[in-house]
Design a protein around this motif. Structure first.
Motif, PDB file in Angstrom:
ATOM      1  N   ASP A 115       0.813  -1.215   0.000  1.00 22.96           N
ATOM      2  CA  ASP A 115       0.000   0.000   0.000  1.00 22.96           C
ATOM      3  C   ASP A 115       0.850   1.271   0.000  1.00 22.96           C
ATOM      4  OD1 ASP A 115       0.895   0.650   2.613  1.00 22.96           O
ATOM      5  OD2 ASP A 115      -0.871  -0.182   3.588  1.00 22.96           O
ATOM      6  N   MET A 116       2.183   1.120   0.042  1.00 29.27           N
ATOM      7  CA  MET A 116       3.069   2.257   0.239  1.00 29.27           C
ATOM      8  C   MET A 116       3.329   3.090  -1.009  1.00 29.27           C
ATOM      9  SD  MET A 116       4.227   2.714   3.361  1.00 29.27           S
ATOM     10  CE  MET A 116       5.771   3.584   3.080  1.00 29.27           C
ATOM     11  N   PHE A 117       3.047   2.563  -2.190  1.00 27.47           N
ATOM     12  CA  PHE A 117       3.562   3.174  -3.410  1.00 27.47           C
ATOM     13  C   PHE A 117       3.022   4.574  -3.718  1.00 27.47           C
ATOM     14  CE2 PHE A 117       4.565  -1.268  -3.642  1.00 27.47           C
ATOM     15  CZ  PHE A 117       5.901  -1.226  -4.024  1.00 27.47           C
ATOM     16  N   PRO A 118       1.745   4.871  -3.493  1.00 30.76           N
ATOM     17  CA  PRO A 118       1.328   6.264  -3.694  1.00 30.76           C
ATOM     18  C   PRO A 118       2.083   7.239  -2.790  1.00 30.76           C
ATOM     19  CG  PRO A 118      -0.588   4.826  -3.660  1.00 30.76           C
ATOM     20  CD  PRO A 118       0.579   3.988  -3.220  1.00 30.76           C
ATOM     21  N   LEU A 119       2.290   6.859  -1.529  1.00 26.55           N
ATOM     22  CA  LEU A 119       3.019   7.741  -0.618  1.00 26.55           C
ATOM     23  C   LEU A 119       4.491   7.842  -1.014  1.00 26.55           C
ATOM     24  CD1 LEU A 119       2.804   9.511   1.955  1.00 26.55           C
ATOM     25  CD2 LEU A 119       3.651   7.519   3.222  1.00 26.55           C
ATOM     26  N   MET A 120       5.094   6.751  -1.449  1.00 29.08           N
ATOM     27  CA  MET A 120       6.468   6.819  -1.939  1.00 29.08           C
ATOM     28  C   MET A 120       6.598   7.896  -3.013  1.00 29.08           C
ATOM     29  SD  MET A 120       7.508   2.821  -2.373  1.00 29.08           S
ATOM     30  CE  MET A 120       7.870   1.740  -0.985  1.00 29.08           C
ATOM     31  N   CYS A 121       5.602   7.953  -3.880  1.00 27.38           N
ATOM     32  CA  CYS A 121       5.639   8.922  -4.980  1.00 27.38           C
ATOM     33  C   CYS A 121       5.449  10.352  -4.494  1.00 27.38           C
ATOM     34  CB  CYS A 121       4.572   8.566  -6.010  1.00 27.38           C
ATOM     35  SG  CYS A 121       4.889   7.017  -6.888  1.00 27.38           S
ATOM     36  N   THR A 122       4.501  10.575  -3.585  1.00 26.81           N
ATOM     37  CA  THR A 122       4.259  11.959  -3.141  1.00 26.81           C
ATOM     38  C   THR A 122       5.373  12.460  -2.221  1.00 26.81           C
ATOM     39  OG1 THR A 122       2.854  11.224  -1.287  1.00 26.81           O
ATOM     40  CG2 THR A 122       1.756  11.748  -3.387  1.00 26.81           C
ATOM     41  N   VAL A 123       5.998  11.567  -1.460  1.00 21.26           N
ATOM     42  CA  VAL A 123       7.157  11.980  -0.674  1.00 21.26           C
ATOM     43  C   VAL A 123       8.307  12.340  -1.606  1.00 21.26           C
ATOM     44  CG1 VAL A 123       8.921  11.197   0.963  1.00 21.26           C
ATOM     45  CG2 VAL A 123       6.520  10.735   1.415  1.00 21.26           C
ATOM     46  N   ALA A 124       8.452  11.605  -2.694  1.00 22.53           N
ATOM     47  CA  ALA A 124       9.498  11.918  -3.673  1.00 22.53           C
ATOM     48  C   ALA A 124       9.301  13.312  -4.253  1.00 22.53           C
ATOM     49  CB  ALA A 124       9.496  10.880  -4.789  1.00 22.53           C
ATOM     50  N   THR A 125       8.051  13.629  -4.616  1.00 23.41           N
ATOM     51  CA  THR A 125       7.794  14.899  -5.305  1.00 23.41           C
ATOM     52  C   THR A 125       7.761  16.090  -4.349  1.00 23.41           C
ATOM     53  OG1 THR A 125       5.392  14.546  -5.173  1.00 23.41           O
ATOM     54  CG2 THR A 125       6.518  13.766  -7.161  1.00 23.41           C
ATOM     55  N   ASP A 126       7.236  15.889  -3.140  1.00 22.80           N
ATOM     56  CA  ASP A 126       6.998  17.017  -2.240  1.00 22.80           C
ATOM     57  C   ASP A 126       8.019  17.170  -1.126  1.00 22.80           C
ATOM     58  OD1 ASP A 126       3.773  18.200  -2.384  1.00 22.80           O
ATOM     59  OD2 ASP A 126       4.409  16.551  -3.649  1.00 22.80           O
ATOM     60  N   VAL A 127       8.810  16.117  -0.899  1.00 15.40           N
ATOM     61  CA  VAL A 127       9.793  16.169   0.192  1.00 15.40           C
ATOM     62  C   VAL A 127      11.209  15.981  -0.340  1.00 15.40           C
ATOM     63  CG1 VAL A 127      10.476  15.210   2.421  1.00 15.40           C
ATOM     64  CG2 VAL A 127       8.056  15.258   1.790  1.00 15.40           C
ATOM     65  N   TYR A 128      11.480  14.840  -0.930  1.00 19.74           N
ATOM     66  CA  TYR A 128      12.853  14.517  -1.322  1.00 19.74           C
ATOM     67  C   TYR A 128      13.347  15.330  -2.517  1.00 19.74           C
ATOM     68  CZ  TYR A 128      12.718  10.483   1.840  1.00 19.74           C
ATOM     69  OH  TYR A 128      12.649   9.674   2.959  1.00 19.74           O
TER      70      TYR A 128
ATOM     71  N   THR B 218       1.996  17.537   3.678  1.00 20.78           N
ATOM     72  CA  THR B 218       1.461  17.830   2.344  1.00 20.78           C
ATOM     73  C   THR B 218       1.490  16.589   1.461  1.00 20.78           C
ATOM     74  OG1 THR B 218       2.121  20.150   2.446  1.00 20.78           O
ATOM     75  CG2 THR B 218       1.776  19.216   0.251  1.00 20.78           C
ATOM     76  N   ALA B 219       2.595  15.839   1.529  1.00 22.40           N
ATOM     77  CA  ALA B 219       2.702  14.604   0.753  1.00 22.40           C
ATOM     78  C   ALA B 219       1.646  13.594   1.192  1.00 22.40           C
ATOM     79  CB  ALA B 219       4.104  14.018   0.905  1.00 22.40           C
ATOM     80  N   ALA B 220       1.470  13.454   2.494  1.00 21.11           N
ATOM     81  CA  ALA B 220       0.460  12.524   3.010  1.00 21.11           C
ATOM     82  C   ALA B 220      -0.950  12.987   2.647  1.00 21.11           C
ATOM     83  CB  ALA B 220       0.606  12.392   4.523  1.00 21.11           C
ATOM     84  N   GLN B 221      -1.171  14.303   2.659  1.00 17.14           N
ATOM     85  CA  GLN B 221      -2.492  14.842   2.341  1.00 17.14           C
ATOM     86  C   GLN B 221      -2.882  14.542   0.901  1.00 17.14           C
ATOM     87  OE1 GLN B 221      -4.611  16.492   4.695  1.00 17.14           O
ATOM     88  NE2 GLN B 221      -6.002  15.860   3.046  1.00 17.14           N
ATOM     89  N   LYS B 222      -1.899  14.556  -0.008  1.00 19.60           N
ATOM     90  CA  LYS B 222      -2.202  14.232  -1.407  1.00 19.60           C
ATOM     91  C   LYS B 222      -2.751  12.810  -1.515  1.00 19.60           C
ATOM     92  CE  LYS B 222       0.790  17.346  -4.040  1.00 19.60           C
ATOM     93  NZ  LYS B 222       1.915  17.471  -4.996  1.00 19.60           N
ATOM     94  N   VAL B 223      -2.167  11.893  -0.773  1.00 17.99           N
ATOM     95  CA  VAL B 223      -2.647  10.508  -0.794  1.00 17.99           C
ATOM     96  C   VAL B 223      -4.056  10.432  -0.208  1.00 17.99           C
ATOM     97  CG1 VAL B 223      -2.237   8.169   0.063  1.00 17.99           C
ATOM     98  CG2 VAL B 223      -0.312   9.585  -0.681  1.00 17.99           C
ATOM     99  N   ALA B 224      -4.263  11.104   0.920  1.00 18.58           N
ATOM    100  CA  ALA B 224      -5.594  11.105   1.544  1.00 18.58           C
ATOM    101  C   ALA B 224      -6.633  11.708   0.614  1.00 18.58           C
ATOM    102  CB  ALA B 224      -5.544  11.880   2.861  1.00 18.58           C
ATOM    103  N   ASP B 225      -6.262  12.786  -0.077  1.00 18.18           N
ATOM    104  CA  ASP B 225      -7.198  13.431  -1.004  1.00 18.18           C
ATOM    105  C   ASP B 225      -7.562  12.517  -2.165  1.00 18.18           C
ATOM    106  OD1 ASP B 225      -7.233  15.710   0.538  1.00 18.18           O
ATOM    107  OD2 ASP B 225      -5.813  16.825  -0.718  1.00 18.18           O
ATOM    108  N   LEU B 226      -6.593  11.795  -2.686  1.00 13.24           N
ATOM    109  CA  LEU B 226      -6.870  10.865  -3.781  1.00 13.24           C
ATOM    110  C   LEU B 226      -7.878   9.805  -3.341  1.00 13.24           C
ATOM    111  CD1 LEU B 226      -3.278  10.316  -5.248  1.00 13.24           C
ATOM    112  CD2 LEU B 226      -5.164  11.534  -6.352  1.00 13.24           C
ATOM    113  N   ALA B 227      -7.734   9.357  -2.109  1.00 15.96           N
ATOM    114  CA  ALA B 227      -8.682   8.365  -1.585  1.00 15.96           C
ATOM    115  C   ALA B 227     -10.055   8.987  -1.360  1.00 15.96           C
ATOM    116  CB  ALA B 227      -8.134   7.768  -0.288  1.00 15.96           C
ATOM    117  N   ASP B 228     -10.086  10.206  -0.816  1.00 14.66           N
ATOM    118  CA  ASP B 228     -11.359  10.881  -0.548  1.00 14.66           C
ATOM    119  C   ASP B 228     -12.133  11.151  -1.831  1.00 14.66           C
ATOM    120  OD1 ASP B 228     -10.913  10.870   2.172  1.00 14.66           O
ATOM    121  OD2 ASP B 228     -10.137  12.929   2.253  1.00 14.66           O
ATOM    122  N   LYS B 229     -11.418  11.424  -2.908  1.00 15.08           N
ATOM    123  CA  LYS B 229     -12.066  11.698  -4.190  1.00 15.08           C
ATOM    124  C   LYS B 229     -12.518  10.413  -4.898  1.00 15.08           C
ATOM    125  CE  LYS B 229      -9.365  15.919  -5.152  1.00 15.08           C
ATOM    126  NZ  LYS B 229     -10.481  16.880  -5.306  1.00 15.08           N
TER     127      LYS B 229
END
Length: 431
Positions: free
Chosen positions: A196-209, A233-244
């Protein structure tokens, strides 16, 4: 490959191991000092791509090159061989040789034997994943987290090209959902919570690393926290994708194999996954053409989560360290084994002079092209939760992160709560 979950308890260690002798040339134990013969334990793992047949053949080839060595194959009962190796160590059963181990913790405590510059001469990035200047894992291959997509469903939704900005990714997701197409396939049930980690891996890459490449090192130094704006912010993107409704919450109970099959069966248009999926997509071609793209940043610059490593580590207390290292290199640098790994697991080999087989399929070739383009654009960043070398996660924390992501996607935890949770788990892991 990446960090994975582990569900066994220490009391079940010995019985849970699958133990297999794989070569001739030993009288069943002892050390190299007794006639030059030794039995060495080798901890590996099995996946749908890298099965027992693959490992047994590779072990046999390496053993043929190093007379006097018999290998007893230890197969981790979960995909988290690092966590499993930690448990084995706690019971005095630390393996002699390991593959795909995260050296963090083991290296600093002197449990691993470092590789010399001479031993690393064949590797394109010999000092990748170094700990205080020393390399403990042969850096033989690169893997990355990308987005694989169903070209047929993209076309049906009127999406002509893969998104290159995050706004375009949201737009594509909205178009797919409007057409009744599930935008993202996700999974992570049971022992496969790592999936389940892969969406967060991607948003941490773009918004943090992307902005702070050494962010995890700074976390270790106490200069940043998971509750800081960048990570939330990276975690929120994942949560938003799920909420939508773009991330299929119902799919969270799927195993890794079932998640892959769900994408293959057309139950979603996009599949964030490790680059090893390229081999599966080419080998068991679905009814549609599969494309690949890098999860986009807000501005469109590349930030591809990736890492070089994955190779052999040797215990500093191995029954015969010299022979263990010799055997590990023989295994790692055997071109037949490398070809088999590329075909089975889509690896991007980082050994000098190696070229992949000519008959590799289009998804693998497209994956390598994405990786090389990101490399050219200075767009490679760490893969969150699978880091190694200085500035990697404490052992066991990736498992906790996967549990938290499950709650984040399911809506049982907010992005802010996830940040708090990660800080709490970090503090527990580093006490």
């Amino acid at each position: 490959m990446t960090r994975y979950s582990m569900a066994l308890r220490g009391a079940a260690l010995a019985g849970a191991l699958l133990l297999t002798g794989c070569t001739a040339g030993s009288d069943g134990g002892g050390s190299a000092s007794s006639g030059g013969k030794v039995t060495l334990t080798f901890l590996t793992f099995e996946t749908p791509n890298l099965d027992a047949k693959y490992w047994d053949a590779a072990i046999a080839r390496a053993s043929a090159k190093v007379p006097g060595v018999t290998i007893k194959k230890l197969v981790s009962p979960s995909a988290d061989r690092t966590g499993y190796a930690k448990q084995l160590d706690s019971t005095g059963q630390f393996p002699d040789i390991m593959i795909g181990l995260n050296p963090a913790g083991f290296a600093e405590s002197g449990k691993l034997e470092p590789w010399t510059d001479k031993e690393l001469a064949a590797y394109a990035e010999p000092h990748a994943n170094a700990y205080d200047g020393k390399v403990y894992q042969l850096p033989y291959a690169a893997q990355a987290t990308l987005v694989y997509y169903n070209k047929k469903e993209f076309a049906a939704a009127g999406i002509d090209t893969p998104p290159r900005t995050y706004a375009e990714l949201l737009d594509a997701s909205a178009k797919l959902k409007k057409r009744g197409i599930n935008p993202f396939v996700v999974g992570g049930g049971g022992k496969d919570s790592w999936a389940d980690m892969f969406p967060l891996m991607c948003t941490v890459a773009t918004d943090v690393y992307k902005k702070t490449p050494d962010w995890l090192t700074q976390r270790g130094d106490g200069k940043v926290k998971f509750t800081d704006k960048a990570f939330v912010t990276a975690a929120q993107k994942v949560a938003d994708l799920a909420d939508k409704g773009y991330l299929d919450r119902a799919g969270l109970s799927r195993s890794y194999a079932d998640t892959e099959q769900a994408f293959r069966d057309g139950k979603g248009a996009m599949y964030p996954m490790g680059s090893w999926f390229s081999a599966s997509a080419d080998g068991k071609k679905p009814s549609f053409d599969t494309g690949v793209f890098t999860w986009p940043t807000d501005q469109g610059a590349r930030a591809l989560p990736s890492g070089v490593g994955g190779g052999m580590t040797v215990s500093s207390k191995a029954r015969d360290v010299r022979l263990a290292k010799k055997w590990a290199k023989a295994f790692m640098e055997d071109h037949k084994s490398l070809d088999a790994a590329v075909k089975s697991d889509g690896l991007i080999i980082d050994i000098k002079g190696y070229t992949p087989p000519d008959d590799m399929g289009p998804v693998y070739k497209a994956t390598v092209k994405e990786y090389r383009q990101a490399q050219k654009d200075d767009g490679l960043v760490n893969n969150f939760s699978t880091e190694s070398g200085d500035g990697s996660m404490p052992p066991g924390l990736a498992d906790k992160a996967a549990t938290g992501v499950q709650k984040l996607i399911s809506g049982r935890m907010t992005a802010e709560q996830f940040g708090d949770y990660m800080d709490e788990q970090w503090d527990k892991a580093t006490r």
